[in-house]
Design a protein around this motif. Structure first.
Motif, PDB file in Angstrom:
ATOM      1  N   MET A 230       0.840  -1.188   0.000  1.00 32.32           N
ATOM      2  CA  MET A 230       0.000   0.000   0.000  1.00 32.32           C
ATOM      3  C   MET A 230       0.878   1.242   0.000  1.00 32.32           C
ATOM      4  O   MET A 230       1.842   1.333   0.730  1.00 32.32           O
ATOM      5  CB  MET A 230      -0.882   0.002   1.252  1.00 32.32           C
ATOM      6  N   SER A 231       0.496   2.217  -0.763  1.00 27.87           N
ATOM      7  CA  SER A 231       1.181   3.501  -0.742  1.00 27.87           C
ATOM      8  C   SER A 231       0.817   4.240   0.533  1.00 27.87           C
ATOM      9  O   SER A 231      -0.321   4.192   0.982  1.00 27.87           O
ATOM     10  CB  SER A 231       0.757   4.322  -1.956  1.00 27.87           C
ATOM     11  N   VAL A 232       1.782   4.929   1.112  1.00 32.67           N
ATOM     12  CA  VAL A 232       1.541   5.698   2.327  1.00 32.67           C
ATOM     13  C   VAL A 232       0.511   6.795   2.082  1.00 32.67           C
ATOM     14  O   VAL A 232      -0.190   7.213   2.983  1.00 32.67           O
ATOM     15  CB  VAL A 232       2.873   6.289   2.850  1.00 32.67           C
ATOM     16  N   LEU A 233       0.346   7.243   0.861  1.00 32.22           N
ATOM     17  CA  LEU A 233      -0.517   8.389   0.598  1.00 32.22           C
ATOM     18  C   LEU A 233      -1.902   8.038   0.059  1.00 32.22           C
ATOM     19  O   LEU A 233      -2.696   8.913  -0.191  1.00 32.22           O
ATOM     20  CB  LEU A 233       0.186   9.339  -0.381  1.00 32.22           C
ATOM     21  N   THR A 234      -2.229   6.771  -0.083  1.00 27.68           N
ATOM     22  CA  THR A 234      -3.531   6.415  -0.636  1.00 27.68           C
ATOM     23  C   THR A 234      -4.592   6.303   0.456  1.00 27.68           C
ATOM     24  O   THR A 234      -4.284   6.025   1.596  1.00 27.68           O
ATOM     25  CB  THR A 234      -3.451   5.091  -1.429  1.00 27.68           C
ATOM     26  N   ASN A 235      -5.842   6.544   0.096  1.00 20.46           N
ATOM     27  CA  ASN A 235      -6.950   6.352   1.022  1.00 20.46           C
ATOM     28  C   ASN A 235      -7.574   4.972   0.863  1.00 20.46           C
ATOM     29  O   ASN A 235      -8.489   4.625   1.575  1.00 20.46           O
ATOM     30  CB  ASN A 235      -8.019   7.431   0.823  1.00 20.46           C
TER      31      ASN A 235
ATOM     32  N   TRP B 120      -4.582   6.673   9.092  1.00 20.41           N
ATOM     33  CA  TRP B 120      -3.957   5.399   8.706  1.00 20.41           C
ATOM     34  C   TRP B 120      -2.624   5.656   8.019  1.00 20.41           C
ATOM     35  O   TRP B 120      -1.647   4.942   8.240  1.00 20.41           O
ATOM     36  CB  TRP B 120      -4.867   4.585   7.793  1.00 20.41           C
ATOM     37  N   GLN B 121      -2.552   6.703   7.217  1.00 21.96           N
ATOM     38  CA  GLN B 121      -1.303   7.013   6.528  1.00 21.96           C
ATOM     39  C   GLN B 121      -0.200   7.359   7.521  1.00 21.96           C
ATOM     40  O   GLN B 121       0.969   7.062   7.287  1.00 21.96           O
ATOM     41  CB  GLN B 121      -1.529   8.150   5.523  1.00 21.96           C
ATOM     42  N   MET B 122      -0.553   7.983   8.648  1.00 21.89           N
ATOM     43  CA  MET B 122       0.440   8.271   9.685  1.00 21.89           C
ATOM     44  C   MET B 122       0.983   6.968  10.258  1.00 21.89           C
ATOM     45  O   MET B 122       2.185   6.806  10.415  1.00 21.89           O
ATOM     46  CB  MET B 122      -0.187   9.120  10.801  1.00 21.89           C
ATOM     47  N   PHE B 123       0.085   6.006  10.545  1.00 20.77           N
ATOM     48  CA  PHE B 123       0.553   4.718  11.066  1.00 20.77           C
ATOM     49  C   PHE B 123       1.438   4.012  10.048  1.00 20.77           C
ATOM     50  O   PHE B 123       2.458   3.417  10.400  1.00 20.77           O
ATOM     51  CB  PHE B 123      -0.625   3.827  11.459  1.00 20.77           C
ATOM     52  N   ALA B 124       1.076   4.086   8.753  1.00 16.67           N
ATOM     53  CA  ALA B 124       1.880   3.464   7.699  1.00 16.67           C
ATOM     54  C   ALA B 124       3.253   4.138   7.582  1.00 16.67           C
ATOM     55  O   ALA B 124       4.275   3.469   7.406  1.00 16.67           O
ATOM     56  CB  ALA B 124       1.140   3.508   6.365  1.00 16.67           C
ATOM     57  N   LEU B 125       3.287   5.465   7.700  1.00 17.42           N
ATOM     58  CA  LEU B 125       4.549   6.199   7.634  1.00 17.42           C
ATOM     59  C   LEU B 125       5.457   5.821   8.807  1.00 17.42           C
ATOM     60  O   LEU B 125       6.637   5.523   8.614  1.00 17.42           O
ATOM     61  CB  LEU B 125       4.293   7.706   7.637  1.00 17.42           C
TER      62      LEU B 125
END
Length: 163
Positions: A1-6, A117-122
């Motif tokens: 998954m891309s960090v920036l996708t929803n 979610w993107q923060m957790f992925a980052l």
């Protein structure tokens, strides 16, 4: 998954090198105009999970499924055990800790979901790349700023304009 996708697949799990995990459970409707993100956190490391911070628009609800969790919200301490819940409203300064003797499992609802979610992925990506300090904070202030931008949050203390 891309960090920036929803687009987040149901059940997507981020497992950190220390074994803690964050799992995307669902994005659910709260009412006609609002959604919330539902995550599950699992960890066995005791101690603080973050520093004191606040969100201007975000509402977070926590339901402990297993273990015990300590919260301080606007200076008031609360301890939660299994099936107990606490909600943190916008502008409330909050911090929380894992105080379990075993594993902590907590459901975390975030409204509105924003880019949480993107923060957790980052943070997960930076953790695997060795770019976090011992407290789990990005070493590079630019990465820290991006993480904070994702969650619409501010550290307690310094004025919002400075941050």
């Amino acid at each position: 998954m891309s960090v920036l996708t929803n687009e987040i697949p149901i059940g997507e799990m981020l497992v950190h090198p220390d074994g803690r995990s964050v799992t995307f459970l669902e994005r659910k409707s709260v009412n006609e105009n609002e959604e919330c993100l539902v995550l599950e956190h699992r960890m066995s490391q005791k101690g603080p999970l973050n520093g004191p911070h606040w969100h201007p628009e975000l509402k977070e609800s926590f339901t402990v499924k297993e273990g015990r969790m300590r919260f301080v919200v606007d200076g008031k301490e609360t301890i939660l055990g299994p099936e107990e819940q606490l909600t943190v409203y916008p502008n409330q300064v909050h911090q929380f800790w894992n105080i379990s003797y075993g594993q902590l499992v907590v459901l975390h609802e975030i409204q509105p979901p924003g880019l949480h979610w993107q923060m957790f992925a980052l943070i997960h990506k930076l953790d695997y790349e060795g770019k976090l300090n011992k407290r789990g904070v990005p070493r590079n202030p630019l990465w820290l700023g991006l993480a904070w931008e994702c969650i619409d949050g501010y550290i307690a203390g310094p004025p919002k304009i400075v941050q």
